[in-house]
Design an enzyme around this catalytic site. Structure first.
Site, PDB file in Angstrom:
ATOM      1  N   ASN A 169      88.453  61.055  67.497  1.00 17.03           N
ATOM      2  CA  ASN A 169      87.933  60.710  68.819  1.00 17.03           C
ATOM      3  C   ASN A 169      87.320  61.898  69.550  1.00 17.03           C
ATOM      4  OD1 ASN A 169      90.957  60.981  68.641  1.00 17.03           O
ATOM      5  ND2 ASN A 169      90.694  61.413  70.824  1.00 17.03           N
ATOM      6  N   CYS A 226      84.036  57.472  72.907  1.00 15.00           N
ATOM      7  CA  CYS A 226      84.371  57.660  71.490  1.00 15.00           C
ATOM      8  C   CYS A 226      84.557  56.308  70.803  1.00 15.00           C
ATOM      9  CB  CYS A 226      85.605  58.545  71.334  1.00 15.00           C
ATOM     10  SG  CYS A 226      87.053  57.973  72.229  1.00 15.00           S
ATOM     11  N   THR A 268      90.943  49.480  78.263  1.00 20.31           N
ATOM     12  CA  THR A 268      89.896  50.246  77.569  1.00 20.31           C
ATOM     13  C   THR A 268      88.546  49.667  77.963  1.00 20.31           C
ATOM     14  OG1 THR A 268      88.830  50.661  75.444  1.00 20.31           O
ATOM     15  CG2 THR A 268      90.331  48.802  75.509  1.00 20.31           C
TER      16      THR A 268
HETATM   17  N1  NAD Z   1      89.187  63.102  74.835  1.00 20.69           N
HETATM   18  C1  NAD Z   1      88.512  62.182  74.173  1.00 20.69           C
HETATM   19  O1  NAD Z   1      88.905  61.727  73.101  1.00 20.69           O
HETATM   20  C2  NAD Z   1      87.190  61.687  74.730  1.00 20.69           C
HETATM   21  C3  NAD Z   1      86.241  61.162  73.828  1.00 20.69           C
HETATM   22  C4  NAD Z   1      85.018  60.724  74.326  1.00 20.69           C
HETATM   23  C5  NAD Z   1      84.754  60.782  75.675  1.00 20.69           C
HETATM   24  N2  NAD Z   1      85.707  61.286  76.520  1.00 20.69           N
HETATM   25  C6  NAD Z   1      85.367  61.346  77.958  1.00 20.69           C
HETATM   26  O2  NAD Z   1      85.034  62.691  78.284  1.00 20.69           O
HETATM   27  C7  NAD Z   1      85.474  62.992  79.616  1.00 20.69           C
HETATM   28  C8  NAD Z   1      86.399  64.182  79.576  1.00 20.69           C
HETATM   29  O3  NAD Z   1      87.504  63.901  78.756  1.00 20.69           O
HETATM   30  P1  NAD Z   1      88.438  65.080  78.235  1.00 20.69           P
HETATM   31  O4  NAD Z   1      89.396  64.441  77.294  1.00 20.69           O
HETATM   32  O5  NAD Z   1      87.601  66.214  77.785  1.00 20.69           O
HETATM   33  O6  NAD Z   1      89.193  65.446  79.591  1.00 20.69           O
HETATM   34  P2  NAD Z   1      89.840  66.847  80.026  1.00 20.69           P
HETATM   35  O7  NAD Z   1      90.740  66.540  81.150  1.00 20.69           O
HETATM   36  O8  NAD Z   1      90.379  67.557  78.842  1.00 20.69           O
HETATM   37  O9  NAD Z   1      88.582  67.678  80.564  1.00 20.69           O
HETATM   38  C9  NAD Z   1      87.977  67.529  81.812  1.00 20.69           C
HETATM   39  C10 NAD Z   1      87.542  68.920  82.276  1.00 20.69           C
HETATM   40  O10 NAD Z   1      86.683  68.773  83.400  1.00 20.69           O
HETATM   41  C11 NAD Z   1      87.096  69.704  84.386  1.00 20.69           C
HETATM   42  N3  NAD Z   1      86.747  69.130  85.692  1.00 20.69           N
HETATM   43  C12 NAD Z   1      87.242  68.017  86.259  1.00 20.69           C
HETATM   44  N4  NAD Z   1      86.661  67.813  87.462  1.00 20.69           N
HETATM   45  C13 NAD Z   1      85.783  68.825  87.638  1.00 20.69           C
HETATM   46  C14 NAD Z   1      84.877  69.152  88.662  1.00 20.69           C
HETATM   47  N5  NAD Z   1      84.797  68.408  89.774  1.00 20.69           N
HETATM   48  N6  NAD Z   1      84.108  70.248  88.528  1.00 20.69           N
HETATM   49  C15 NAD Z   1      84.209  71.013  87.392  1.00 20.69           C
HETATM   50  N7  NAD Z   1      85.045  70.754  86.367  1.00 20.69           N
HETATM   51  C16 NAD Z   1      85.819  69.658  86.505  1.00 20.69           C
HETATM   52  C17 NAD Z   1      88.598  69.859  84.216  1.00 20.69           C
HETATM   53  O11 NAD Z   1      89.051  71.090  84.762  1.00 20.69           O
HETATM   54  C18 NAD Z   1      88.736  69.804  82.701  1.00 20.69           C
HETATM   55  O12 NAD Z   1      88.632  71.081  82.128  1.00 20.69           O
HETATM   56  C19 NAD Z   1      86.120  61.702  80.138  1.00 20.69           C
HETATM   57  O13 NAD Z   1      85.142  60.975  80.824  1.00 20.69           O
HETATM   58  C20 NAD Z   1      86.511  60.960  78.873  1.00 20.69           C
HETATM   59  O14 NAD Z   1      86.535  59.563  79.058  1.00 20.69           O
HETATM   60  C21 NAD Z   1      86.902  61.760  76.077  1.00 20.69           C
END
Ligand code: NAD
Length: 350
Positions: free
Chosen positions: A329, A162, A220
Site C-alpha cells: 500500500n 492505494c 473505506t
Molecule cells: N499510508 C498509505 O498506505 C497511503 C497510501 C496511499 C495514499 N495515502 C494517503 O496519503 C496521505 C498521507 O498518508 P500518510 O500515511 O503518508 O500519512 P502520515 O501521517 O504518515 O503523513 C502525513 C504528513 O503530512 C504532514 N502534515 C500534515 N498536515 C500538514 C500541514 N498542514 N502542513 C504540512 N505538513 C503537514 C504530517 O506532519 C506528516 O508528516 C493521506 O491522504 C492518505 O490517505 C496513504
C-alpha cells in the site's frame, strides 16, 4: 522537460515518494527541488534514514540548517504549517521562488480551497494529491485512465488511493468483458497513522481503538475511488475495510456478480493477457512459490498496483467471481505517483 516538483507532507507517502524517486534513478527520476512538513529538518532526516518498515534507504541521508542532502544532492527544506491563517504565514508562498511545475501534497489534510489558492498565487502550475479530494479536476489511476489527462483542463489532480489503484484495473477488466452488476469489496488494511496506539478519543470511534489489539472494521473510500475513474460502476459497489495489526501490504477480498457467463479458466486467461500486455507492470498474476501460497509480507516492496492470487480465483454459478488481491500500500502507490508525474511531464508545455 524535467518537472520541478515540491513535496508537501513528509509522512509515509511523502517520504516514500522521495525515497522511490531516488531509488529509481541516481540523483532522482524527477527534480524534487523542495520538500515541506511541520517537522524540523533533523526529524525529517532521522525518519528518512531510519524506517521501521523498509529499513535504511539505498542512499546516504544528511542535512544542514536548510537542506536535506541525499547522496550529496541538496534538496531545500521548508518548514510549513497550513493551520496558520494565510498562505504568507504558513510558509507556502516561499515556494514561488522555485518555479514549481507540480506541488505534490501528501499531507491528507489540505482542502480544495488550499489547492485553488496555490494555483491562484502561482505557487505551482499543478497540484497532485494522494487522496480523493472533492472538487479535483481528475482522479488518475495510472494504467487505466491516465491518457485522459488534459494539461489545459486538469490542474488539481488526484492520484487516487492505494486501494483505488489496486481495485480500478481489476474492475476495468471485469466490467469491460462481462459487465459488473454489483460487487462487494473488503479491504484488509495495515495500520495507518490516523489510528490510536491505545484506546482513546478519535472522531471515528473505531479508529480510536488500540491498533495493535484488534481487527478493526472501518470505512473505506474504495467504492468512490473506483467509480470516480469508472463512472459506469457508480452505485454498484459496496465496501468495508478491516484495519489489522500489520505494518505493510494490503489485501482485497472481492466478490462481483457479472452480467455475462464466464468460467474460472476464461478469467485466468484474461488476467494473464492483461498482465502481459495492456496492464503490464500494473497487475501481476501470482502463483505462489513451489505451489505454496505466499504471505502478505512477501509482497512488500513490490511495484504492482494489484497482485492477483491466482490460486484464489473462483467462479460460482457462472456469474459470481471471487478474487484475492495483495499490494504494497505504500511502495506500489509511490511508484504510481511517480508514473503520474511522468504523465504530467510528457504532456507539459515548455
Ligand atoms: N499510508 C498509505 O498506505 C497511503 C497510501 C496511499 C495514499 N495515502 C494517503 O496519503 C496521505 C498521507 O498518508 P500518510 O500515511 O503518508 O500519512 P502520515 O501521517 O504518515 O503523513 C502525513 C504528513 O503530512 C504532514 N502534515 C500534515 N498536515 C500538514 C500541514 N498542514 N502542513 C504540512 N505538513 C503537514 C504530517 O506532519 C506528516 O508528516 C493521506 O491522504 C492518505 O490517505 C496513504
Amino acid at each position: 522537460m524535467s518537472l520541478k516538483v515540491a513535496i508537501v507532507g513528509l509522512g509515509r507517502i511523502g517520504r516514500g515518494v522521495l525515497r522511490t524517486n531516488f531509488s529509481q534513478q541516481s540523483g532522482g527520476r524527477y527534480e524534487i527541488c523542495v520538500v515541506c512538513d511541520v517537522m524540523t529538518i533533523d526529524h525529517v532526516a532521522y525518519l528518512l534514514a531510519n524506517d521501521s518498515t523498509y529499513g535504511r534507504p539505498p542512499f546516504q541521508v544528511d542535512c544542514d540548517d536548510n537542506d536535506l542532502i541525499l547522496d550529496g544532492k541538496r534538496i531545500r527544506y521548508q518548514r510549513v504549517d497550513r493551520r496558520r491563517s494565510g498562505p504568507s504565514e504558513h510558509g507556502l508562498d516561499v515556494l514561488k521562488d522555485f518555479g514549481l511545475d507540480v506541488l505534490f501534497d501528501a499531507t491528507g489534510t489540505a482542502s480544495i480551497n488550499d489547492f485553488q489558492t496555490i494555483l491562484e498565487r502561482n505557487i505551482a502550475r499543478k497540484v497532485l494529491c494522494t487522496w480523493n479530494i472533492s472538487g479535483c479536476d481528475i482522479s488518475i489511476v495510472y494504467g487505466v485512465n491516465h491518457p485522459n489527462y488534459l494539461p489545459d483542463k486538469h490542474h488539481v489532480i488526484s492520484a487516487s488511493t492505494c486501494t483505488g489503484n489496486a481495485m480500478v484495473p481489476i474492475c476495468h477488466i471485469l466490467d469491460k468483458h462481462f459487465g459488473i452488476v454489483s460487487a462487494r469489496i473488503a479491504t484488509i488494511h495495515p495500520q495507518l497513522s490516523d489510528q490510536r496506539v491505545l484506546d482513546g478519543y478519535h472522531s471515528s470511534s473505531q479508529l480510536g481503538r488500540g491498533c495493535a489489539a484488534s481487527i478493526i472494521p472501518t470505512g473505506t473510500n474504495v467504492a468512490k475511488s473506483t467509480s470516480l475513474v469508472l463512472p459506469n460502476l457508480a452505485g454498484k459497489l459496496e465496501a468495508i475495510s478491516y484495519r489489522v495489526p500489520t505494518a505493510i501490504v494490503s489485501v482485497i477480498d472481492f466478490t462481483a456478480y457479472l452480467a455475462k457467463d464466464t468460467s474460472q479458466e476464461e478469467c485466468i486467461d484474461l488476467f494473464e493477457q492483461y498482465a502481459e500486455n495492456q496492464l503490464s507492470g500494473i497487475i501481476h498474476c501470482d502463483y505462489g512459490a513451489w505451489g505454496h501460497q505466499k504471505a502478505s509480507i512477501d509482497y512488500m516492496r513490490t511495484d504492482y498496483s494489484a497482485i492477483l492470487l491466482m490460486g484464489q480465483v473462483t467462479v460460482n454459478s457462472k456469474r459470481q467471481i471471487g478474487l484475492s488481491l495483495m499490494h504494497d500500500n505504500e511502495h506500489a502507490y509511490c511508484c504510481r505517483v511517480l508514473d503520474v508525474l511522468g504523465v504530467l511531464e510528457s504532456k507539459a508545455t515548455v
